[in-house]
Design a protein around this motif. Structure first.
Motif, PDB file in Angstrom:
ATOM      1  N   GLU A   1       0.823  -1.215   0.000  1.00 59.25           N
ATOM      2  CA  GLU A   1       0.000   0.000   0.000  1.00 59.25           C
ATOM      3  C   GLU A   1       0.855   1.262   0.000  1.00 59.25           C
ATOM      4  OE1 GLU A   1      -4.096  -1.501   2.251  1.00 59.25           O
ATOM      5  OE2 GLU A   1      -2.623  -0.370   3.403  1.00 59.25           O
ATOM      6  N   ARG A   2       0.215   2.343  -0.450  1.00 59.33           N
ATOM      7  CA  ARG A   2       0.741   3.717  -0.346  1.00 59.33           C
ATOM      8  C   ARG A   2       2.171   3.882  -0.866  1.00 59.33           C
ATOM      9  NH1 ARG A   2      -2.879   7.059   2.147  1.00 59.33           N
ATOM     10  NH2 ARG A   2      -4.690   5.903   2.872  1.00 59.33           N
TER      11      ARG A   2
ATOM     12  N   ARG B   1       3.116   1.652   9.087  1.00 60.76           N
ATOM     13  CA  ARG B   1       1.984   1.315   8.204  1.00 60.76           C
ATOM     14  C   ARG B   1       1.802   2.467   7.212  1.00 60.76           C
ATOM     15  NH1 ARG B   1      -0.820  -1.091  13.010  1.00 60.76           N
ATOM     16  NH2 ARG B   1      -0.460  -3.318  12.912  1.00 60.76           N
ATOM     17  N   ASP B   2       0.670   3.192   7.236  1.00 58.77           N
ATOM     18  CA  ASP B   2       0.465   4.259   6.236  1.00 58.77           C
ATOM     19  C   ASP B   2       1.685   5.171   6.198  1.00 58.77           C
ATOM     20  OD1 ASP B   2      -2.039   3.301   5.717  1.00 58.77           O
ATOM     21  OD2 ASP B   2      -3.081   5.158   6.194  1.00 58.77           O
ATOM     22  N   MET B   3       2.064   5.569   4.988  1.00 61.70           N
ATOM     23  CA  MET B   3       3.316   6.340   4.886  1.00 61.70           C
ATOM     24  C   MET B   3       3.349   7.241   3.660  1.00 61.70           C
ATOM     25  SD  MET B   3       5.972   4.091   2.865  1.00 61.70           S
ATOM     26  CE  MET B   3       6.042   5.460   1.769  1.00 61.70           C
TER      27      MET B   3
ATOM     28  N   SER C   1       2.829   6.052  10.043  1.00 63.62           N
ATOM     29  CA  SER C   1       2.042   5.766  11.244  1.00 63.62           C
ATOM     30  C   SER C   1       2.739   4.630  11.979  1.00 63.62           C
ATOM     31  CB  SER C   1       0.631   5.325  10.878  1.00 63.62           C
ATOM     32  OG  SER C   1       0.003   6.325  10.144  1.00 63.62           O
ATOM     33  N   SER C   2       3.018   4.859  13.253  1.00 58.84           N
ATOM     34  CA  SER C   2       3.810   3.894  14.004  1.00 58.84           C
ATOM     35  C   SER C   2       3.165   3.593  15.354  1.00 58.84           C
ATOM     36  CB  SER C   2       5.226   4.448  14.183  1.00 58.84           C
ATOM     37  OG  SER C   2       6.084   3.432  14.628  1.00 58.84           O
ATOM     38  N   GLU C   3       3.856   2.752  16.122  1.00 62.12           N
ATOM     39  CA  GLU C   3       3.367   2.376  17.455  1.00 62.12           C
ATOM     40  C   GLU C   3       1.905   1.936  17.345  1.00 62.12           C
ATOM     41  OE1 GLU C   3       4.327   5.426  20.292  1.00 62.12           O
ATOM     42  OE2 GLU C   3       6.359   5.676  19.489  1.00 62.12           O
TER      43      GLU C   3
ATOM     44  N   ALA D   1      -2.582   8.049   6.887  1.00 57.63           N
ATOM     45  CA  ALA D   1      -2.704   8.665   5.556  1.00 57.63           C
ATOM     46  C   ALA D   1      -1.976  10.015   5.468  1.00 57.63           C
ATOM     47  CB  ALA D   1      -4.177   8.827   5.194  1.00 57.63           C
ATOM     48  N   PRO D   2      -0.706  10.097   5.890  1.00 55.49           N
ATOM     49  CA  PRO D   2      -0.013  11.394   5.902  1.00 55.49           C
ATOM     50  C   PRO D   2       0.275  11.928   4.494  1.00 55.49           C
ATOM     51  CG  PRO D   2       1.529   9.630   6.406  1.00 55.49           C
ATOM     52  CD  PRO D   2       0.163   9.003   6.356  1.00 55.49           C
TER      53      PRO D   2
END
Ligand code: DGJ
Length: 343
Positions: A122-123, A177-179, A194-196, A228-229
């Motif tokens: 993803e992403r 995850r999302d990056m 997105s972490s932790e 979703a940054p």
């Protein structure tokens, strides 16, 4: 004056391209099916754009064929398709996109591979490293239950690929995850993820070759569960748009502002205004594109997910309005790049 000139240049290029390539998309229609120059719906979800030598390259997730819900996951709606790899489309005018092919091909035979079709890719985002001459792709790699939570890295000698997958890592020894990726004017590049377990966002300076974390990073938006940054810089200020964590369902976006990529980030709230602002116009951020290098032409790129048929997820692209360091994004049914020249 310079801004107007840059925008007019993109518009002139747009119309030249439209007449010579037979392209048919003279405007952007958020949420509508967006066909490529061959007439097929663009399949590039959770994507990002690289501008290289006057050509835009749009990379995204290929979501094809059936969508199903993973039956043993009951705590959240884990809908998925097979990982189709990463697609690439190119354009000179941002409306007509030519299919360049599968930039990162998924693995078909080895189920242990990070990029086997049974996994999650993803992403994807791509940046160019001037020193090594390599195009570097980072992406979210996961197992179908999203417990693997890693960042994958791939490289290529040419923008459209093919990309060679190197490996995945847990950057700075934490989940990813999302990056997205962000290359600053000074040549430094950052991996934002997105972490932790999605509780906290990390902004991590990459090594000079962009292939690994440098070890310098910050934790920000701590315990705010943002994903979703999408990040950009205008006139010395950095803006970071994120979504909440609600699976495929939309939620309110929020943005933060900083004087430096590594913070401090000040949370400002939802940039979306008007009807459906509380669902980000039924979409989720993925990238902010600076059109034509102009300092006042920023496009909010988002995905309108269709969890029951992920292939039919749509794209929501809207102009970002920036005034006194504040962002606003309003819905427009149909628009084109002249929008920025009018401002
Ligand atoms: C929200 C993320 O932003 C998407 O990229 C995807 O991972 C979905 N969650 C899966 O539910």
């Amino acid at each position: 004056m310079l801004r107007l000139f840059v925008i007019l240049q993109i518009i002139v290029t747009s119309y030249c391209c439209l007449s010579c390539s037979g392209g048919q998309n003279q405007s952007i229609e958020p949420g509508k099916i967006w066909n490529d120059t061959q007439g097929n719906p663009i399949n590039a979800h959770g994507g990002g754009i690289l501008l290289h030598e006057g050509i835009y390259y749009w990379f995204g997730e290929i979501k094809k064929d059936s969508t199903w819900r993973v039956p043993y996951i009951t705590t959240w709606e884990c809908y998925r398709t097979n990982a189709g790899g990463v697609s690439c489309y190119s354009s000179k005018n941002l409306t007509d996109w030519e299919y360049e092919g599968v930039a990162l091909v998924p693995e078909r035979s080895n189920p242990a591979s990070d990029i086997h079709f049974s996994k999650v890719i993803e992403r994807p985002k791509v940046i160019y490293n001037q020193e090594t001459g390599k195009f570097v792709m980072w992406m979210h790699i996961d197992s179908e239950d999203y417990s693997y939570a890693r960042a994958g890295v791939a490289v290529s000698d040419s923008p459209a690929g093919p990309y060679t997958y190197l490996h995945s890592i847990r950057p700075n020894n934490q989940m990813s995850r999302d990056m997205t990726l962000f290359k600053d004017d000074d040549g430094n590049a950052y991996h934002i993820y997105s972490s932790e377990n999605n509780a906290t966002l990390y902004i991590s300076l990459l090594s000079d070759d962009f292939l690994s974390p440098s070890g310098t990073f910050i934790r920000t938006l701590e315990n705010q569960s943002r994903e979703a940054p999408a990040i950009f810089k205008q006139r010395g200020k950095y803006y970071l748009i994120t979504s909440g964590c609600t699976g495929w369902a939309p939620n309110p976006a929020s943005y933060a502002v900083a004087d430096s990529v590594l913070g401090h980030w000040e949370v400002k709230g939802n940039p979306c205004v008007g009807k459906n602002a509380e669902t980000t116009f039924d979409s989720q951020s993925t990238f902010v594109l600076q059109a034509g290098g102009s300092d006042n032409a920023f496009i909010f790129m988002a995905d309108r997910w269709n969890k029951a048929d992920l292939e039919d997820s749509r794209y929501v692209w809207l102009p970002i309005n920036i005034e006194n360091d504040e962002l606003s994004i309003s819905w427009i049914d149909q628009w084109d790049l002249r929008h920025f020249a009018d401002e």
